[in-house]
Every structure is written in structure tokens, then in C-alpha cells.
Design a protein around this motif. Structure first.
Motif, PDB file in Angstrom:
ATOM      1  N   PHE A   1       0.834  -1.203   0.000  1.00 44.48           N
ATOM      2  CA  PHE A   1       0.000   0.000   0.000  1.00 44.48           C
ATOM      3  C   PHE A   1       0.864   1.246   0.000  1.00 44.48           C
ATOM      4  O   PHE A   1       0.665   2.163  -0.802  1.00 44.48           O
ATOM      5  CB  PHE A   1      -0.927   0.009   1.212  1.00 44.48           C
ATOM      6  CG  PHE A   1      -1.679   1.297   1.379  1.00 44.48           C
ATOM      7  CD1 PHE A   1      -2.831   1.527   0.673  1.00 44.48           C
ATOM      8  CD2 PHE A   1      -1.199   2.289   2.220  1.00 44.48           C
ATOM      9  CE1 PHE A   1      -3.513   2.719   0.787  1.00 44.48           C
ATOM     10  CE2 PHE A   1      -1.871   3.490   2.355  1.00 44.48           C
ATOM     11  CZ  PHE A   1      -3.034   3.699   1.636  1.00 44.48           C
TER      12      PHE A   1
ATOM     13  N   GLU B   1       3.917   1.592  -0.866  1.00 39.98           N
ATOM     14  CA  GLU B   1       4.736   1.741  -2.062  1.00 39.98           C
ATOM     15  C   GLU B   1       3.959   2.300  -3.247  1.00 39.98           C
ATOM     16  O   GLU B   1       4.529   2.950  -4.114  1.00 39.98           O
ATOM     17  CB  GLU B   1       5.335   0.382  -2.453  1.00 39.98           C
ATOM     18  CG  GLU B   1       6.498  -0.014  -1.571  1.00 39.98           C
ATOM     19  CD  GLU B   1       6.887  -1.463  -1.802  1.00 39.98           C
ATOM     20  OE1 GLU B   1       6.649  -1.993  -2.899  1.00 39.98           O
ATOM     21  OE2 GLU B   1       7.433  -2.079  -0.866  1.00 39.98           O
ATOM     22  N   THR B   2       2.663   2.018  -3.284  1.00 36.39           N
ATOM     23  CA  THR B   2       1.896   2.415  -4.460  1.00 36.39           C
ATOM     24  C   THR B   2       1.035   3.655  -4.222  1.00 36.39           C
ATOM     25  O   THR B   2       0.328   4.082  -5.130  1.00 36.39           O
ATOM     26  CB  THR B   2       0.975   1.263  -4.907  1.00 36.39           C
ATOM     27  OG1 THR B   2       0.106   0.923  -3.824  1.00 36.39           O
ATOM     28  CG2 THR B   2       1.775   0.049  -5.302  1.00 36.39           C
ATOM     29  N   ASP B   3       1.067   4.182  -3.014  1.00 40.56           N
ATOM     30  CA  ASP B   3       0.213   5.333  -2.734  1.00 40.56           C
ATOM     31  C   ASP B   3       0.740   6.580  -3.446  1.00 40.56           C
ATOM     32  O   ASP B   3       1.926   6.895  -3.389  1.00 40.56           O
ATOM     33  CB  ASP B   3       0.147   5.575  -1.230  1.00 40.56           C
ATOM     34  CG  ASP B   3      -0.878   6.641  -0.881  1.00 40.56           C
ATOM     35  OD1 ASP B   3      -2.064   6.309  -0.862  1.00 40.56           O
ATOM     36  OD2 ASP B   3      -0.475   7.797  -0.656  1.00 40.56           O
TER      37      ASP B   3
END
Lengths: 263, 263
Positions: free
Chosen positions: A91, A93-95
Motif C-alpha cells: 500500500f 509503495e503504491t500510494d
DNA sequence: CTATTGTGTTCAGGTACGTGAACGTAGGTC
DNA sequence: GACCTACGTTCACGTACCTGAACACAATAG
């Protein structure tokens, strides 16, 4: 009869949609395990969640087989497993906000040498999404994913200040939990502080969640983190410092730097 | 017919136990979302996981209602939600090894001023559980929860060195993935390195997962982290430093300090 | 030694969940 | 314009899951 709990939940949330029972319960179990200070047994969990033991048994076995739940060496106490860690890391890392604001956090940390945080409002709580350590050795222990009551943090107050009276009343619990002797637990006092925050453009927490720590925060406009349509900010950034290093002049400089960083 | 996948999975794992389908799928979805570089659509996920669209629909709606999954502003791309972060944080907070070794990590970080890690073996991967930042500004970005192939890290090799030939062969994938030009991708070369690690008592990774980074690690005996019955260690601690600061003498001092720390 | 209370586990049956096929819609492509 | 493909969504049917009760076992208490 067995359909009642689902119908009740749907009615409570106002959503006219039927959740998948086992999926819902899987999340119930994971969240209950995350909230437990001590590892519960199957029976304890079943009582707490209002789920029949036999049903919970199957769910727990499934979670265990996948490494999301592990049992004590006694085979009787359940806790979160290693796989539960992965989704949290993914989560973060991709936010979008975490990614877009990373250089901003780096720059602030380098400039002031104090701990920098990025947080997001979730209900009446603030979740820490990113952190840059102070150069001074005051370990706050991987705060990422940690939650604190919004009304007791600069991050939270910066975000709460955007809400109108009505939504504020809906959101905040009563009574407001107290974390330190400085926590604002009176709703009127909090309202006054939020008005001051709107006027100043930034929020300050004076030892309201941790004794000896002062924190300055500003909300990050939604368009700044790739959500152009959104009116209210859900993210804020902050700088924390011990009272021993605090001064009004430094606070002003920090606030100005934060406001410039999110502009 | 619709029962086949479950039966197949049970047969594959050798376990004669029937997982709860929706719970299993919930984890499938969360893990698939965690592993996705780009946010997938419902249809993409359904294809990838081999689940009918209509079934996945219900699961996704349930996860979404609970904040574990969120949709893009277009309403068409799914990603992990804020709640997914909580379980990871809770796992780290309640883990015995993380708690017990915290002072050890602090001491090592203070003494050498370099990045210190605590990692655990999970299959053929190493998961980072705790970290102390280097005083030098080389941001590795919240590595907690991050996974790396065990054979390409000092942490992983320190743990792999305990396994016998057979278990090693079972565990490691073929071919061994390459991360840098220094990664050991030849099984025989890796075996030789593991033998050297057993002899020396500590493992070294020479730019095998990141160019320019050398890492020294030792396994933490299981009894040291509250698992007296367990023969093999599952945890290891490491110190990483850039090649520019590396020397054989420093490496010796670090290895000695790590070995003393876990004794 | 027996009773009690706690573990986790199993099982048959009734029910509510998963399925496949259909739909509505949006955004392309020709 | 018509077509196509992709998206998410809905629904009735049949199946496989959830349930409550009973089980086996361990630990403690009386």
C-alpha cells in the motif's frame, strides 16, 4: 436467521448491498487480531466477534494455511502472520501521496534535521504513511501504519480544520480521549483551536499526544497529490521536535517552510 | 465442478483440509493487489486469479466497503486501501523478535552509524521486519515488509546456511533470479558460499542485491527470540554499508559485533 | 477421583452464497 | 452511424458453505 447479522450491518451502514459473509469475516478476524494487545484464543475471538466457533475455525485454518495468521507454540493462541505485512508495505509503495511527496519530505528532513511525517485522516484517526527520521536519536519505532486520535495531533487538527461543524460532530467520538495532560478533550476548546488553525493556515500540537513533543503540520491540498476533483485534503505533513529545541521563531520558520512545500 | 479448484489446492499442498472459499479468495485478491505494479481492473483480476467476474465483484465490494480496497477516481481500477496498512503495523508491533531485538539494533546502529536490519526467512525470500537508519543520508525507503530473494542478501544467506542440501534444493527457485551483476545465480557457487558462511559464522553480501552496497549478517539463534524448542533460526540481523566506506578490517569488526550481539 | 471449564475439532442438514449468462454503459475503431 | 470490446452490474438457480450440537482432550478445582 443466519442472515440477520449481514442484513443488520447493511442496514447500519445505510448501504443497500450484501457483503460476502466469509470475506467480511476474514477482515473482522484480521482487524480483531491487529487490535488485540494479547493473542486471543479461538473461543475468545468467537465471542468478541459474535461468530460461531465452528465457523471461525474454518476461517482461521484458511488464514493460517496462507501464512496470514500463526498460532503460538501451544497451538492455542492466534496472532497475525508474516504475510499480513506484505499488503501494508505494498500500500505504502503504491500510494500516490507517498510517492509524490517523498522529495518534499526529504528536503524538509534535511533542512531542519527533525522528524518529518506524512499522515492521512481515516475517520477520527490519523494514520502515519511516511516518515523521515530526525538526525537526533529519538526513536519513535516504525510509526508507519500507526494510528492516533486526530484531535490530539497536529496532522489531525490540520485536516479536521477543513470540516464544517456538522461533519466534525459526526466524526469525533465523545468524550474525546485524553493522551496527555495537554490533550484538548473539550469540544469547544478544540473548535476554537481549529478556528485558529484556519486563520493561521497551520496547526500546532503542544505535547497533546506525547509529553515533551511539539509538532507543526499543514494540510496538503488534494490537487497537489493527484486528486484534482477533491475539495478537502486528506493528507498532511508535519515536523516534530522536542520542547527543548522549540522556540516561537523556529516554529514560525517551520510553518513557513511547510506551507511553501505544499504550495 | 466449482469445487475443483479448492480440491486441487488442498491436494497440491498435501493438506487434507478444505479452505473456506471466500476467505481464501479474499487473501488471493489482497495478495494479487499487493503484487500488482499497476492497479488492475475487475476483469483483469478475475482473469489472473481464475475467478468468475461476478464472484470477484462481491468480494471486491466487500473489501471496498471496509476500506481494505479502494477504487480509482474513474471507478475502474482497484488498489489496496488504508486499512490494509493496519495489520502490517500490528504484526511488527507484536512480534517477539522485533521486540526483543530492538535494543540490540539500537546499540549496533549507534555504534557503527550504518543501516541495521532485522529480517526473517519466508520461503525463498527474506522479509525486512525492522530497521535502524544510517546517519548518512542514503534513503532506502521504508523497507519494512519489503521482500528480497534470500540467496541475494546477507540476511538470507545467513539463514539458508543452516539448511541441508535437500531442503535447500526444495526451497530455492531455478534459475536463481539475478538482481545485480554480482548476484550468485549458480547453485554450486551459492553452496560454496553457504559452506564458507558456516565456517566463518557470518554471511557477507558483496553488491549482490544492490550495486554499491555491502552487507554483513548473522543468524539469531531461535532460543534468543523466545523459541527455545526450535532448532533452526528464522531471523537474522545485518549491517549494510556502501562500498566507499567498506574495508576488510571494518567488516571483521562488524561481524564480531553482530556475533556478540546475538550470543 | 469427579466435575468443571476451557481448549480445538467434527458432522449432517438447511440455507445463503457462488455461478454463468444476461444486461447496461462507455469508449473506442472503422 | 454501426460495430466491437471493455468495463461493472444484476439475477435465478443449484451447490457448497455456515451452523449448532456433540465430540475429544487438557488443565484446573473441589
Amino acid at each position: 436467521m443466519s442472515t440477520e447479522p449481514q442484513a443488520r450491518r447493511a442496514a447500519e451502514t445505510g448501504a443497500s448491498f450484501q457483503p460476502v459473509k466469509s470475506a467480511d469475516r476474514t477482515l473482522d478476524v484480521l482487524e480483531a487480531l491487529a487490535a488485540s494487545v494479547q493473542r486471543p484464543t479461538l473461543g475468545e475471538l468467537a465471542r468478541r466477534l459474535g461468530i460461531p466457533k465452528s465457523s471461525l475455525h474454518g476461517v482461521l485454518r484458511t488464514l493460517q494455511a496462507r501464512g496470514w495468521v500463526r498460532v503460538d507454540e501451544t497451538g492455542t493462541r492466534y496472532g497475525l502472520g508474516l504475510r499480513a505485512l506484505r499488503v501494508g508495505a505494498a500500500f505504502v509503495e503504491t500510494d500516490d501521496a507517498v510517492t509524490l511527496l517523498a522529495p518534499v519530505l526529504d528536503e524538509l528532513a534535511a533542512r531542519f534535521g527533525e522528524t518529518v511525517h506524512l499522515g492521512r485522516l481515516d475517520g477520527a484517526e490519523v494514520v502515519y504513511l511516511a516518515k523521515r527520521e530526525s538526525v537526533h536519536p529519538l526513536r519513535l519505532f516504525s510509526a508507519i501504519g500507526r494510528r492516533l486520535p486526530a484531535h490530539a495531533t497536529a496532522l489531525g487538527k490540520a485536516l479536521l480544520a477543513q470540516l464544517d461543524e456538522e461533519r466534525l460532530a459526526d466524526l469525533l467520538p465523545t468524550p474525546l480521549p485524553r493522551l496527555t495532560s495537554h490533550t484538548l478533550t473539550d469540544l469547544e476548546a478544540l473548535r476554537a483551536d481549529l478556528a485558529a488553525i484556519r486563520a493561521a493556515g497551520y496547526a500546532v500540537d503542544r505535547e497533546e499526544n506525547s509529553e515533551g513533543i511539539i509538532c507543526v503540520a499543514v494540510a496538503v491540498p488534494a490537487h497537489r497529490v493527484g486528486h484534482p476533483g477533491q475539495r478537502e485534503a486528506s493528507d498532511a505533513i508535519s515536523i516534530s521536535l522536542p520542547v527543548s529545541r522549540h522556540s516561537d521563531a523556529l516554529q514560525e520558520r517551520i510553518a513557513a517552510a511547510l506551507l511553501a512545500a505544499v504550495a
